[in-house]
Design a protein around this motif. Structure first.
Motif, PDB file in Angstrom:
ATOM      1  N   GLY A  26       0.812  -1.210   0.000  1.00 37.63           N
ATOM      2  CA  GLY A  26       0.000   0.000   0.000  1.00 37.63           C
ATOM      3  C   GLY A  26       0.843   1.255   0.000  1.00 37.63           C
ATOM      4  N   ALA A  27       1.924   1.245   0.800  1.00 35.76           N
ATOM      5  CA  ALA A  27       2.817   2.400   0.847  1.00 35.76           C
ATOM      6  C   ALA A  27       3.456   2.635  -0.516  1.00 35.76           C
ATOM      7  N   ILE A  28       3.907   1.564  -1.135  1.00 36.10           N
ATOM      8  CA  ILE A  28       4.529   1.689  -2.454  1.00 36.10           C
ATOM      9  C   ILE A  28       3.526   2.208  -3.470  1.00 36.10           C
ATOM     10  N   ASP A  29       2.297   1.713  -3.418  1.00 36.13           N
ATOM     11  CA  ASP A  29       1.265   2.195  -4.334  1.00 36.13           C
ATOM     12  C   ASP A  29       1.038   3.701  -4.150  1.00 36.13           C
ATOM     13  N   ASP A  30       1.030   4.150  -2.896  1.00 36.23           N
ATOM     14  CA  ASP A  30       0.828   5.574  -2.621  1.00 36.23           C
ATOM     15  C   ASP A  30       2.002   6.402  -3.141  1.00 36.23           C
ATOM     16  N   LEU A  54       2.109   9.315  -6.000  1.00 38.51           N
ATOM     17  CA  LEU A  54       2.762  10.603  -5.797  1.00 38.51           C
ATOM     18  C   LEU A  54       3.780  10.863  -6.901  1.00 38.51           C
ATOM     19  N   LEU A  55       4.515   9.840  -7.272  1.00 33.65           N
ATOM     20  CA  LEU A  55       5.484   9.979  -8.348  1.00 33.65           C
ATOM     21  C   LEU A  55       4.806  10.356  -9.660  1.00 33.65           C
ATOM     22  N   LYS A  56       3.641   9.789  -9.888  1.00 36.56           N
ATOM     23  CA  LYS A  56       2.887  10.110 -11.102  1.00 36.56           C
ATOM     24  C   LYS A  56       2.530  11.586 -11.155  1.00 36.56           C
ATOM     25  N   ASP A  57       2.298  12.190  -9.987  1.00 34.83           N
ATOM     26  CA  ASP A  57       1.949  13.606  -9.913  1.00 34.83           C
ATOM     27  C   ASP A  57       3.163  14.525  -9.779  1.00 34.83           C
ATOM     28  N   THR A  58       4.336  13.953  -9.839  1.00 31.98           N
ATOM     29  CA  THR A  58       5.552  14.744  -9.687  1.00 31.98           C
ATOM     30  C   THR A  58       5.694  15.727 -10.841  1.00 31.98           C
ATOM     31  N   PRO A  59       5.970  16.993 -10.569  1.00 32.33           N
ATOM     32  CA  PRO A  59       6.118  17.977 -11.645  1.00 32.33           C
ATOM     33  C   PRO A  59       7.272  17.601 -12.568  1.00 32.33           C
ATOM     34  N   PRO A  60       7.145  17.848 -13.848  1.00 32.41           N
ATOM     35  CA  PRO A  60       8.240  17.563 -14.777  1.00 32.41           C
ATOM     36  C   PRO A  60       9.521  18.273 -14.360  1.00 32.41           C
ATOM     37  N   ARG A 119      11.912   7.828  -6.459  1.00 34.38           N
ATOM     38  CA  ARG A 119      12.063   6.531  -7.116  1.00 34.38           C
ATOM     39  C   ARG A 119      12.962   5.607  -6.301  1.00 34.38           C
ATOM     40  N   ARG A 120      14.025   6.165  -5.746  1.00 32.07           N
ATOM     41  CA  ARG A 120      14.946   5.355  -4.954  1.00 32.07           C
ATOM     42  C   ARG A 120      14.271   4.854  -3.682  1.00 32.07           C
ATOM     43  N   THR A 121      13.456   5.696  -3.050  1.00 33.13           N
ATOM     44  CA  THR A 121      12.724   5.268  -1.864  1.00 33.13           C
ATOM     45  C   THR A 121      11.820   4.082  -2.203  1.00 33.13           C
ATOM     46  N   ALA A 133       7.473   2.556 -16.435  1.00 36.07           N
ATOM     47  CA  ALA A 133       6.361   3.091 -17.215  1.00 36.07           C
ATOM     48  C   ALA A 133       5.876   4.442 -16.717  1.00 36.07           C
ATOM     49  N   LEU A 134       6.286   4.807 -15.513  1.00 37.37           N
ATOM     50  CA  LEU A 134       5.728   5.993 -14.875  1.00 37.37           C
ATOM     51  C   LEU A 134       6.521   7.241 -15.251  1.00 37.37           C
ATOM     52  N   ALA A 135       5.809   8.250 -15.676  1.00 37.62           N
ATOM     53  CA  ALA A 135       6.435   9.532 -15.991  1.00 37.62           C
ATOM     54  C   ALA A 135       5.580  10.640 -15.411  1.00 37.62           C
ATOM     55  N   PRO A 136       6.166  11.789 -15.050  1.00 31.31           N
ATOM     56  CA  PRO A 136       5.374  12.895 -14.522  1.00 31.31           C
ATOM     57  C   PRO A 136       4.308  13.319 -15.514  1.00 31.31           C
TER      58      PRO A 136
END
Length: 283
Positions: free
Chosen positions: A130-134, A138-144, A153-155, A173-176
């Protein structure tokens, strides 16, 4: 690593270091806040200055007053949550801190700091997936171009590795995608700390599990030797804490935190914030 932004029109709390933090200056900030108790900005600025000086209990008082003056300021609730984390001598996520983070999220569901720390709370409860999913959300919403993207990402990678969760494809696959407020560099534990080199990763992959453990211990010992020679290397201390945590050596991770603060008392606030983000308790 502290987030000071909000989607509301209210100005964010200043980043540590951007406001005066000398004793006399803090007294001026205190006088200003007390003269206008209904001005949330003054309480927020005072709270940030006190946090930067490691005076977490006093920061809590100031931020609590700020939250009363402006109960709809997600950034103040979020800052209050982190101050409560830092003020806790042993519990890495006090219930009062989690309450403040959740309050911030009811106001601004995109508040990055609160999203990060509520995921930390899930990880501490054993809800690793669950923590990783959250964190992935958050990473998905990271500003470019956000400077802390690689640290987040390292965390995710480290927690996934500790708990044997495969996140390779999801990270790849994940990008801002959205221009949401960014967290400053201090929020993610281990920010700006280099990981193992490509050569070290390839070498480790060819070893048996016991050999990999031996290699990890050797690298940690080498790091400790470097820190004895250069105790002012803050990034090195955070790397040591992270390494001990990864190896499951909770007591040694806490000892590394204590040693780091003893060697760098002026950087106690940053070191404790990094440790809290990693879920490392104080001795």
């Amino acid at each position: 690593m502290r987030q000071k932004s909000t989607e509301s029109a209210a100005p964010p709390i200043a980043k540590a270091g951007s406001i005066p933090t000398q004793g006399n200056d803090i007294e001026l900030l205190q006088a200003r806040a007390q003269a206008s108790p209904g001005d949330a900005n003054n309480w927020a600025t005072l709270g940030d200055a006190l946090f930067a000086k490691g005076r977490f209990d006093e920061a809590i008082v100031a931020l609590e007053k700020g939250s009363v003056a402006a109960p709809d300021r997600a950034d103040i609730w979020s800052a209050l949550g982190e101050a409560r984390v830092m003020a806790s001598p042993r519990d890495p996520m006090p219930s009062a801190a989690l309450t403040a983070f959740r309050k911030a999220l009811t106001i601004d569901p995109k508040d990055p700091r609160s999203r990060y720390f509520t995921a930390v709370a899930r990880d501490l409860r054993g809800e690793h997936q669950g923590a990783i999913d959250d964190w992935l959300a958050l990473l998905k919403d990271t500003p470019p171009g956000a400077t802390w993207e690689n640290d987040l990402r390292r965390t995710i990678t480290q927690v996934a590795k500790i708990n044997k969760i495969d996140v390779t494809e999801k990270l790849a696959a994940l990008a801002p995608t959205s221009n949401h407020p960014a967290m400053p560099s201090g929020l993610i534990g281990g920010a700006a700390i280099p990981g193992p080199s490509a050569e070290q990763i390839r070498a480790a992959a060819a070893l048996t599990p016991s050999q990999q453990d031996s290699m990890a211990q050797q690298m940690v010992s080498q790091l400790e030797g470097k820190l004895r020679a250069n105790p002012g290397n803050l990034d090195g201390w955070v790397m040591l804490m992270r390494s001990r945590k990864t190896l499951g050596e909770e007591a040694k991770a806490s000892r590394a935190l204590a040693d780091a603060i003893a060697a760098n008392p002026a950087a106690a606030a940053r070191l404790q914030s990094e440790a809290a983000a990693l879920g490392i308790a104080k001795l």
